[in-house]
Motif scaffolding. Structure first.
Motif, short mmCIF file in Angstrom:
data_model
loop_
_atom_site.label_atom_id
_atom_site.label_comp_id
_atom_site.label_asym_id
_atom_site.label_seq_id
_atom_site.Cartn_x
_atom_site.Cartn_y
_atom_site.Cartn_z
N TRP A 600 0.81 -1.22 0.00
CA TRP A 600 0.00 0.00 0.00
C TRP A 600 0.84 1.27 0.00
CZ3 TRP A 600 -4.86 0.23 -1.28
CH2 TRP A 600 -5.63 -0.94 -1.22
N ARG A 601 2.09 1.17 0.39
CA ARG A 601 2.93 2.37 0.35
C ARG A 601 3.08 2.89 -1.08
NH1 ARG A 601 7.73 0.26 4.46
NH2 ARG A 601 6.50 0.39 6.40
N ASN A 602 3.00 1.98 -2.05
CA ASN A 602 3.09 2.41 -3.44
C ASN A 602 1.90 3.27 -3.85
OD1 ASN A 602 5.45 0.94 -3.82
ND2 ASN A 602 4.35 -0.92 -4.42
N TYR A 603 0.82 3.18 -3.08
CA TYR A 603 -0.39 3.94 -3.41
C TYR A 603 -0.63 5.10 -2.45
CZ TYR A 603 -1.16 -0.12 -6.32
OH TYR A 603 -1.02 -1.11 -7.26
N GLY A 604 0.38 5.41 -1.62
CA GLY A 604 0.29 6.59 -0.79
C GLY A 604 -0.29 6.39 0.59
N GLY A 610 5.32 -2.89 6.23
CA GLY A 610 5.30 -3.24 4.81
C GLY A 610 4.33 -4.32 4.44
N SER A 611 3.51 -4.79 5.40
CA SER A 611 2.49 -5.80 5.10
C SER A 611 1.31 -5.58 6.03
CB SER A 611 3.06 -7.21 5.26
OG SER A 611 3.44 -7.43 6.61
N LEU A 613 -3.00 -4.76 6.60
CA LEU A 613 -3.89 -3.71 6.14
C LEU A 613 -3.26 -2.35 6.36
CD1 LEU A 613 -7.38 -4.97 7.41
CD2 LEU A 613 -6.49 -5.02 5.07
N PRO A 614 -3.48 -1.41 5.44
CA PRO A 614 -2.87 -0.09 5.57
C PRO A 614 -3.57 0.75 6.64
CG PRO A 614 -4.29 -0.14 3.65
CD PRO A 614 -4.26 -1.54 4.19
N SER A 615 -2.97 1.86 6.97
CA SER A 615 -3.53 2.80 7.94
C SER A 615 -3.87 4.10 7.25
CB SER A 615 -2.52 3.06 9.07
OG SER A 615 -2.17 1.87 9.72
N GLY A 616 -4.80 4.85 7.86
CA GLY A 616 -5.12 6.16 7.33
C GLY A 616 -6.61 6.39 7.19
N PRO A 617 -6.99 7.60 6.82
CA PRO A 617 -8.41 7.96 6.68
C PRO A 617 -8.97 7.43 5.36
CG PRO A 617 -7.04 9.83 6.08
CD PRO A 617 -6.10 8.75 6.54
N CYS A 618 -9.25 6.15 5.35
CA CYS A 618 -9.62 5.50 4.08
C CYS A 618 -10.63 4.39 4.33
CB CYS A 618 -8.36 4.94 3.40
SG CYS A 618 -8.64 4.22 1.78
N VAL A 619 -11.57 4.25 3.41
CA VAL A 619 -12.51 3.13 3.38
C VAL A 619 -12.25 2.35 2.10
CG1 VAL A 619 -14.92 2.45 3.19
CG2 VAL A 619 -14.28 4.29 4.74
N ILE A 620 -12.07 1.04 2.23
CA ILE A 620 -11.88 0.18 1.06
C ILE A 620 -13.05 -0.78 0.98
CG2 ILE A 620 -10.39 -1.50 -0.08
CD1 ILE A 620 -8.04 -0.32 1.43
N ASP A 659 -6.11 5.26 -8.89
CA ASP A 659 -6.75 6.58 -8.88
C ASP A 659 -6.47 7.31 -7.57
OD1 ASP A 659 -7.79 6.13 -11.38
OD2 ASP A 659 -9.72 5.39 -10.64
N LEU A 660 -6.45 6.56 -6.46
CA LEU A 660 -6.12 7.17 -5.16
C LEU A 660 -4.69 7.70 -5.19
CD1 LEU A 660 -6.62 7.78 -2.16
CD2 LEU A 660 -5.88 5.43 -1.66
N LYS A 661 -3.78 6.94 -5.75
CA LYS A 661 -2.38 7.37 -5.83
C LYS A 661 -2.27 8.67 -6.62
CE LYS A 661 2.16 5.79 -7.45
NZ LYS A 661 2.89 4.66 -8.07
N SER A 662 -2.97 8.75 -7.75
CA SER A 662 -2.94 9.98 -8.56
C SER A 662 -3.49 11.16 -7.76
CB SER A 662 -3.75 9.78 -9.84
OG SER A 662 -3.20 8.76 -10.64
N TYR A 663 -4.58 10.92 -7.03
CA TYR A 663 -5.17 11.99 -6.23
C TYR A 663 -4.21 12.48 -5.14
CZ TYR A 663 -7.92 13.99 -2.41
OH TYR A 663 -8.37 14.79 -1.40
N LEU A 664 -3.58 11.52 -4.44
CA LEU A 664 -2.68 11.90 -3.36
C LEU A 664 -1.43 12.59 -3.90
CD1 LEU A 664 -2.96 8.76 -1.04
CD2 LEU A 664 -3.98 11.00 -0.71
N ASN A 665 -0.91 12.11 -5.04
CA ASN A 665 0.24 12.78 -5.65
C ASN A 665 -0.12 14.22 -6.04
OD1 ASN A 665 1.88 10.56 -5.39
ND2 ASN A 665 1.54 9.82 -7.47
#
Length: 805
Positions: A600-604, A610-611, A613-620, A659-665
């Motif tokens: 998930w680090r590749n997507y911001g 490095g393994s 579930l990711p952390s942050g203000p996100c719903v998947i 799309d999330l990565k593009s938005y965060l970038n």
């Protein structure tokens, strides 16, 4: 101490005594003692499961009737128990069906249907009735009214667990304010300790069913979930036949036994989806390869005579001599005619199989007979076939040399290649009639020859060389055209059925049709998330249909980020199967395990270690739609680990995550741009003031300079002499597509290519200019003197805009 088992057989009649203790149990009796398997393992979870089963039934009923769902759920405290009420606006249930639907486990209409639905086994709602009955001792109370009925039907019923049959304790006609629909009331031993899971279930249901209106009333709250604007019913699904890929052997044999088709070709076309005449023929060809094998072909010119230097001519001479020797009872002229005709037939081939020789001999015999009037019967033909076959296969070693040499590396010396070719050739002969082999036997020939070569010649024949040799020889072998067995014959032959299954799997077949599935679609996934999750960013993706176990499936994913989503802890994972939320056993679910493997680090997003579930203000959100969802248990809380489904889950989530990565970038880029602009905006006025003081000129217009320095789009408005003028200067390289709105307190006229809307005494003048990079535009409107104007600009990031008014 003597065990009971050790005494068995010492007394007469023990087998009969044990047999008398055996008895059949009903499915209801089984689940009575194993209710945890259906999700009723505690009072807290039992209540959530009962709500889930009732709401799922209501959604299925309304959608199948083409009605937008309107579902009401109420949970009341009732002494030591809780009372659950679920109402819907569906078509209602007929009087005859009510007892079976609610009072008989494994009673349903969708178990054998290959189309997407929430419930399939017919266990869910009747299991909730059984749980209520076991924990409170009270019957289920059902009210149902069909469209056009003046009254509703009312039932009180329980389940006879010994027979798995409904027991009607009360039945009557009653009034009900709903014009149609179904209402179920259950009293059960429960508690509200799983309130969060209950709320999650209802909210998540609203997310993936944006066309539904849901209302939940419970002791501590009242919640309403309205329909998304413009949401319509899911697309209607159609039942399909199974797909050839993924059908298991037992299921295939069952289908072969049940089919009305006599031929395998008819069976394939009638019983499977996406199998037309061409695909059926391809499957049968692949089946022949496995069931009959292929026949090795040998060079027509590779004879004893050709090795003596005679080449093709000598080879032909050797074949002619073989024919002459085989046709001993015919005249010389007749034999010569037969030999000439056969030579012409074989001249069409570079390499021939045993069947090729049979066909060539048969054709030559007919031609010679027509020319000479002499009949060349079966015995003569068989003798000629054997004679020609003996000549053609006399030098198998030399014939195989070229294949082995081409398939092995240049490091192999001639002695190694010759020895390997000879040892492979030795495998053909009496033990391989017609030199016919399946690929597995051919592979074993090559492996054994390679192993012997390594032992005897001290040479290395690696795995790659072995596979290359096998592949070259298999390609040189001729597919046989023998008639395939009938469907009933394959059904009674397990090995043949396995060969057919392998052939079906090996042949490319078009993906199954998706009209049996009703995916949510990306637009409605976003609509559902926007309706229930306050975020800054939304993205969704729907994959193409794939197949598992003969059943098609589609995976969808959605992501919401930022806004009011809590930033602490891991992301909120919403799991769904056929639009049903999965709120328990998250850790055991294939969806969760698949998401943990993504970087998930590749997507911001943060991913500690490095393994996981990711952390942050996100719903998947992950939704799997299938005609047969593989769950880990009857409680349907988690997806089983199926590689095909896990692969599609990963691909769908990655698609939305890009799309999330593009938005965060972009967000980070805008943040840097904003910081740079703030620094310039702080310094520029001080510099401008100094310049004005030194040059004794008027103060500089800071906004214009800031826009040029930052390559921004500058938008300025001015009201002078009864004219509203909006100037747009694009200092960037790219085109700017803007929505410019001027809000004025007096009615404007003479607009330049714009529109005006009046609202509450204010006039909204709107322009939508496209300004090329380095260009400018002027927008005007006539307004009364002294009119006030407020400017609003949309269409691009605020960081790239400079608005001066």
């Amino acid at each position: 101490m003597t065990s009971f088992q050790s005494t068995l057989g010492e007394e007469e009649g023990i087998a009969e005594e044990l047999a008398e203790s055996q008895r059949e149990i009903s499915i209801a009796e089984f689940f009575e003692k194993n209710k945890h398997m259906l999700g009723f393992d505690s009072g807290a979870r039992g209540l959530v499961t009962a709500v889930k089963e009732a709401v799922d039934n209501a959604l299925d009923a309304t959608e199948e009737a083409g009605i937008l769902p309107d579902i009401y759920v109420e949970i009341q405290e009732s002494g030591d128990y809780y009372r659950l009420v679920v109402e819907d606006n569906g078509p209602g249930i007929t009087k005859e069906q009510v007892p079976k639907v609610f009072g008989k486990l494994l009673y349903g209409s969708r178990f054998h249907a290959r189309e997407q639905s929430r419930g399939q086994q017919g266990i869910g709602i009747s299991a909730a009735v059984l749980y209520s009955q076991l924990t409170s001792g009270t019957p289920a109370k059902i009210t149902s009214r069909t469209k056009g009925s003046e009254t509703a039907k009312y039932f009180e019923l329980t389940i006879d667990t010994d027979s798995n049959e409904p027991v009607i304790q009360d039945e009557a006609e009653t009034t009900w304010e709903r014009s149609q629909g179904t209402r179920i009331e259950l009293e059960m031993e429960a508690n509200m300790r799983a309130r969060s899971q209950l709320h999650d279930y209802v909210q998540h249901t609203a997310v993936v069913n944006p066309h539904a209106r849901l209302e939940l009333r419970e002791p501590n709250g009242h919640f309403k979930y309205e329909r998304a604007e413009g949401a319509t019913l899911p697309a209607e699904t159609e039942e399909i036949r199974p797909h050839p890929h993924g059908v298991e052997l037992g299921a295939l044999i069952k289908m072969l036994n049940a089919t009305d088709s006599h031929s395998l070709r008819g069976f394939l076309q009638e019983e499977f989806t996406r199998v037309g005449a061409k695909t059926a023929d391809s499957i049968l060809d692949a089946f022949r390869d496995r069931y009959y094998g292929r026949e090795m072909t040998w060079s027509v010119a590779t004879t004893e005579a050709s090795r003596d230097g005679g080449g093709d001519a000598a080879g032909a001479s050797g074949l002619r001599d073989a024919v002459t020797d085989a046709v001993s009872n015919k005249s010389g002229a007749d034999t010569e005619a037969f030999a000439d005709a056969l030579s012409e037939e074989l001249a069409e081939f570079d390499r021939v199989s045993f069947t090729d020789i049979e066909n060539a001999v048969a054709a030559a015999a007919e031609d010679a007979s027509e020319e000479t009037g002499t009949t060349f019967g079966d015995t003569v033909r068989e003798n000629v076939v054997d004679a020609v076959w003996t000549v053609v296969t006399a030098d198998r070693d030399g014939d195989l040399y070229g294949f082995v040499d081409d398939a092995t590396s240049v490091q192999k010396d001639d002695a190694t290649v010759t020895g390997l070719a000879r040892r492979i050739g030795e495998k053909f002969g009496d033990e391989t009639p017609r030199d016919r082999l399946v690929r597995g036997d051919l592979r074993r020939f090559v492996v054994r020859a390679a192993e012997t070569t390594e032992d005897v010649d001290d040479a290395t024949v690696g795995e790659t060389s072995r596979e290359n040799i096998t592949e070259r020889l298999w390609d040189a072998m001729r597919r046989v055209e023998d008639d395939v067995p009938l469907a009933r014959e394959v059904a009674s032959n397990r090995d043949a059925a396995r060969d057919l299954l392998d052939a079906m799997t090996a042949v490319d077949v078009i993906a199954p049709p998706t009209n049996c599935l009703a995916p949510i679609t990306p637009d409605l996934i976003e609509a559902g998330l926007r309706k229930e999750v306050d975020a800054d960013f939304y993205a969704a993706a729907t994959r193409d249909a794939d197949v598992h176990g003969g059943d098609p499936f589609v995976v969808e994913a959605g992501i919401a980020y930022g806004g009011d989503i809590p930033a602490d802890g891991t992301v909120d994972l919403m799991r769904f199967a056929n639009r049903v939320p999965l709120v328990y056993q998250r850790g055991a679910c294939a969806t969760t395990q698949t998401l943990k493997q993504i970087g998930w680090r590749n997507y911001g997003l943060d991913q500690p270690g490095g393994s996981g579930l990711p952390s942050g203000p996100c719903v998947i959100l992950v939704h799997v739609a299938s005609t047969n969802v593989p769950f880990t248990s009857e409680s349907k809380d988690a997806l089983a680990s199926v590689p095909e489904i896990e692969d599609e889950i990963e691909l769908a989530v990655r698609e939305a995550a890009r799309d999330l990565k593009s938005y965060l970038n972009k967000k980070r880029s805008m943040q840097k741009r904003r910081e740079k602009q703030n620094v310039i905006a702080d310094i520029l006025p001080k510099m401008a003031q100094k310049v004005s003081e030194m040059t004794e000129r008027d103060d500089l217009v800071i906004e214009d300079s800031l826009a040029r320095i930052m390559n921004n789009v500058l938008v300025e408005s001015e009201v002078e002499d009864g004219t509203l003028t909006v100037s747009v200067e694009n200092h960037a390289d790219a085109n700017a597509d803007l929505d410019v709105t001027a809000i004025v307190d007096a009615e404007p006229t003479d607009l330049s290519a714009g529109s005006v809307v009046e609202m509450d005494g204010e006039y909204f003048v709107t322009w939508e200019p496209t300004v090329s990079g380095g260009e400018d535009a002027t927008l005007t409107a006539s307004v009364p003197d002294g009119a006030d104007c407020e400017l609003s600009v949309d269409g691009m990031e605020a960081e790239k805009l400079t608005v001066n008014q």
